[in-house]
Write a protein that holds these residues in place. Sequence first.
Motif, PDB file in Angstrom:
ATOM      1  N   ARG A 164       0.823  -1.134  -0.241  1.00 36.27           N
ATOM      2  CA  ARG A 164      -0.048   0.065   0.226  1.00 36.27           C
ATOM      3  C   ARG A 164       0.803   1.274   0.046  1.00 36.27           C
ATOM      4  N   PRO A 165       1.618   1.437  -1.109  1.00 39.17           N
ATOM      5  CA  PRO A 165       2.413   2.662  -1.232  1.00 39.17           C
ATOM      6  C   PRO A 165       1.628   3.854  -0.897  1.00 39.17           C
ATOM      7  N   ALA A 166       0.487   4.076  -0.961  1.00 39.40           N
ATOM      8  CA  ALA A 166      -0.271   5.433  -0.815  1.00 39.40           C
ATOM      9  C   ALA A 166      -1.639   5.025  -0.353  1.00 39.40           C
ATOM     10  N   ARG A 167      -2.394   5.876   0.316  1.00 39.84           N
ATOM     11  CA  ARG A 167      -3.637   5.865   0.570  1.00 39.84           C
ATOM     12  C   ARG A 167      -4.727   5.034  -0.415  1.00 39.84           C
ATOM     13  N   GLN A 168      -5.327   4.020  -0.070  1.00 39.71           N
ATOM     14  CA  GLN A 168      -6.074   3.544  -1.454  1.00 39.71           C
ATOM     15  C   GLN A 168      -7.548   4.310  -1.450  1.00 39.71           C
ATOM     16  N   VAL A 169      -7.917   4.805  -2.502  1.00 37.19           N
ATOM     17  CA  VAL A 169      -9.223   5.309  -2.641  1.00 37.19           C
ATOM     18  C   VAL A 169     -10.625   4.500  -2.654  1.00 37.19           C
ATOM     19  N   PRO A 170     -11.208   4.714  -1.261  1.00 34.12           N
ATOM     20  CA  PRO A 170     -12.292   3.973  -1.384  1.00 34.12           C
ATOM     21  C   PRO A 170     -13.512   4.383  -2.191  1.00 34.12           C
ATOM     22  N   ALA A 171     -14.120   3.274  -3.150  1.00 36.40           N
ATOM     23  CA  ALA A 171     -15.098   3.713  -3.965  1.00 36.40           C
ATOM     24  C   ALA A 171     -16.419   3.803  -3.233  1.00 36.40           C
ATOM     25  N   ARG A 172     -16.544   4.732  -2.476  1.00 39.69           N
ATOM     26  CA  ARG A 172     -17.896   4.983  -1.636  1.00 39.69           C
ATOM     27  C   ARG A 172     -18.883   5.514  -2.688  1.00 39.69           C
ATOM     28  N   HIS A 173     -19.044   6.756  -2.481  1.00 39.24           N
ATOM     29  CA  HIS A 173     -20.007   7.741  -3.282  1.00 39.24           C
ATOM     30  C   HIS A 173     -19.522   8.861  -3.774  1.00 39.24           C
ATOM     31  N   TRP A 174     -17.949   8.942  -3.542  1.00 41.92           N
ATOM     32  CA  TRP A 174     -17.633  10.230  -4.024  1.00 41.92           C
ATOM     33  C   TRP A 174     -17.766  10.510  -5.727  1.00 41.92           C
ATOM     34  N   PRO A 175     -17.693   9.552  -6.506  1.00 39.17           N
ATOM     35  CA  PRO A 175     -18.115   9.882  -8.083  1.00 39.17           C
ATOM     36  C   PRO A 175     -19.405  10.426  -8.165  1.00 39.17           C
ATOM     37  N   VAL A 176     -20.140   9.768  -7.300  1.00 40.79           N
ATOM     38  CA  VAL A 176     -21.672  10.331  -7.321  1.00 40.79           C
ATOM     39  C   VAL A 176     -21.639  11.895  -6.984  1.00 40.79           C
ATOM     40  N   ARG A 177     -21.248  12.074  -5.951  1.00 43.81           N
ATOM     41  CA  ARG A 177     -21.376  13.492  -5.305  1.00 43.81           C
ATOM     42  C   ARG A 177     -20.648  14.465  -6.328  1.00 43.81           C
ATOM     43  N   ALA A 178     -19.593  14.103  -6.780  1.00 41.91           N
ATOM     44  CA  ALA A 178     -18.877  15.024  -7.859  1.00 41.91           C
ATOM     45  C   ALA A 178     -19.821  15.231  -9.032  1.00 41.91           C
ATOM     46  N   GLY A 179     -20.290  14.118  -9.408  1.00 44.37           N
ATOM     47  CA  GLY A 179     -21.289  14.252 -10.556  1.00 44.37           C
ATOM     48  C   GLY A 179     -22.480  15.195 -10.296  1.00 44.37           C
ATOM     49  N   ILE A 180     -23.203  15.182  -8.987  1.00 43.50           N
ATOM     50  CA  ILE A 180     -24.084  16.031  -8.703  1.00 43.50           C
ATOM     51  C   ILE A 180     -23.482  17.309  -8.425  1.00 43.50           C
ATOM     52  N   ALA A 181     -22.259  17.864  -8.241  1.00 46.96           N
ATOM     53  CA  ALA A 181     -21.907  19.061  -8.193  1.00 46.96           C
ATOM     54  C   ALA A 181     -21.898  19.694  -9.732  1.00 46.96           C
ATOM     55  N   GLY A 182     -21.668  18.973 -10.556  1.00 50.34           N
ATOM     56  CA  GLY A 182     -21.754  19.404 -11.923  1.00 50.34           C
ATOM     57  C   GLY A 182     -22.960  19.260 -12.573  1.00 50.34           C
ATOM     58  N   PHE A 183     -24.011  18.392 -12.189  1.00 54.63           N
ATOM     59  CA  PHE A 183     -25.277  18.421 -12.582  1.00 54.63           C
ATOM     60  C   PHE A 183     -26.239  19.581 -12.182  1.00 54.63           C
ATOM     61  N   VAL A 184     -25.999  20.259 -11.034  1.00 48.24           N
ATOM     62  CA  VAL A 184     -26.755  21.090 -10.516  1.00 48.24           C
ATOM     63  C   VAL A 184     -26.670  22.561 -11.063  1.00 48.24           C
ATOM     64  N   PRO A 185     -25.646  22.941 -11.263  1.00 43.76           N
ATOM     65  CA  PRO A 185     -25.527  24.104 -11.824  1.00 43.76           C
ATOM     66  C   PRO A 185     -26.098  24.135 -13.520  1.00 43.76           C
ATOM     67  N   ALA A 186     -25.641  23.020 -13.955  1.00 42.16           N
ATOM     68  CA  ALA A 186     -26.113  22.620 -15.678  1.00 42.16           C
ATOM     69  C   ALA A 186     -27.715  22.681 -15.723  1.00 42.16           C
ATOM     70  N   LEU A 187     -28.189  21.851 -14.777  1.00 36.28           N
ATOM     71  CA  LEU A 187     -29.622  21.959 -14.744  1.00 36.28           C
ATOM     72  C   LEU A 187     -30.445  23.370 -14.447  1.00 36.28           C
ATOM     73  N   SER A 188     -29.712  24.021 -13.306  1.00 32.14           N
ATOM     74  CA  SER A 188     -30.198  25.228 -13.061  1.00 32.14           C
ATOM     75  C   SER A 188     -30.252  26.430 -14.187  1.00 32.14           C
ATOM     76  N   ALA A 189     -29.273  26.226 -15.120  1.00 27.44           N
ATOM     77  CA  ALA A 189     -29.159  27.166 -16.197  1.00 27.44           C
ATOM     78  C   ALA A 189     -30.216  27.061 -17.002  1.00 27.44           C
ATOM     79  N   LEU A 190     -30.916  25.687 -17.090  1.00 28.88           N
ATOM     80  CA  LEU A 190     -31.768  25.567 -18.209  1.00 28.88           C
ATOM     81  C   LEU A 190     -33.345  25.773 -17.465  1.00 28.88           C
ATOM     82  N   THR A 191     -33.392  25.844 -16.119  1.00 32.82           N
ATOM     83  CA  THR A 191     -34.531  25.987 -15.527  1.00 32.82           C
ATOM     84  C   THR A 191     -35.047  27.285 -14.938  1.00 32.82           C
ATOM     85  N   SER A 192     -33.945  27.925 -14.606  1.00 34.21           N
ATOM     86  CA  SER A 192     -33.948  29.288 -13.763  1.00 34.21           C
ATOM     87  C   SER A 192     -35.076  30.267 -14.623  1.00 34.21           C
ATOM     88  N   ARG A 193     -34.867  30.433 -15.841  1.00 37.55           N
ATOM     89  CA  ARG A 193     -35.906  31.408 -16.559  1.00 37.55           C
ATOM     90  C   ARG A 193     -37.132  30.972 -16.321  1.00 37.55           C
TER      91      ARG A 193
END
Length: 272
Positions: A164-193
């Motif tokens: 274990r040369p360095a900390r192993q990345v646990p595949a929990r839910h971080w890809p999902v959370r990063a995806g949501i962080a990108g999805f939210v402003p993109a969807l907002s740009a479409l719906t805010s008007r």
Amino acid sequence: MALVSDGSSGIGAATVRRLAAAGWDVSFCHRGDEQAVRQVEKAVSELGGRVLAVEVDVTDAVGVASWFQRAQDELGPVQAAVSCAGMTRDRPLARLEEADWRAVLDTGLDGMFHICRAAMFAMMKHRSGRIVAVSSVCGAYDHYAAQGRPAQDRPAQDRPSHDRPARQVPARHWPVRAGIAGFVPALSALTSRFGVSVNAVTPGPATHDMTAILPELTRADLTETVALRRFDDASDVADLVAFLLSAACDITGRVLEVRSPITLLTPGPFRG
């Protein structure tokens, strides 16, 4: 009327109760645990609200659309939607089975997409509505208590070794959370008007799921990563969700941290 996914436990259940206390009628979905469902239904009824609980798999687009329609038929127009459903698979990425990877993404990302798609067109038609996703600071922060500490001061499981040369990345839910962080402003740009707001809230480590976040670290280690030296409470998150759904809020396209217990660690990507 508000929809809440995964509303029978944890943050979802706290959100249902908080919205009912604020005067909302609520329909929430769940995946079993009838005792927990009955408790949430009772709490909403005692607060004077109407409630509809429906067993739904959020990864099933048809099932979510059917839930949305049934909620409208029984409780009236959906004015708010809160996506709380998520799951974890605490394994290093190299050891993660493809089925587990798909399950995490399907529940967290596809589930939110299905809820948003079911709600947004009706909201846009009425030129009013609010959508909130419950995410996690794991999308922006490294929550290992060992971050920034010398190797000799880290817990044994966090120190480099021959396998274990360095900390192993646990595949929990971080890809999902990063995806949501990108999805939210993109969807907002479409719906805010159209008068529809879209936001996300990012809780930090919470008492009820502390061991799922970093099962190898002790409670004392985790507490040291938190600004106020305490863990999130589900009610803290529910309060922020309720504010984002209120008439007093004009925020959209934002990913908001639950500020009181947020970690002080430097933001940045996970490193292997």
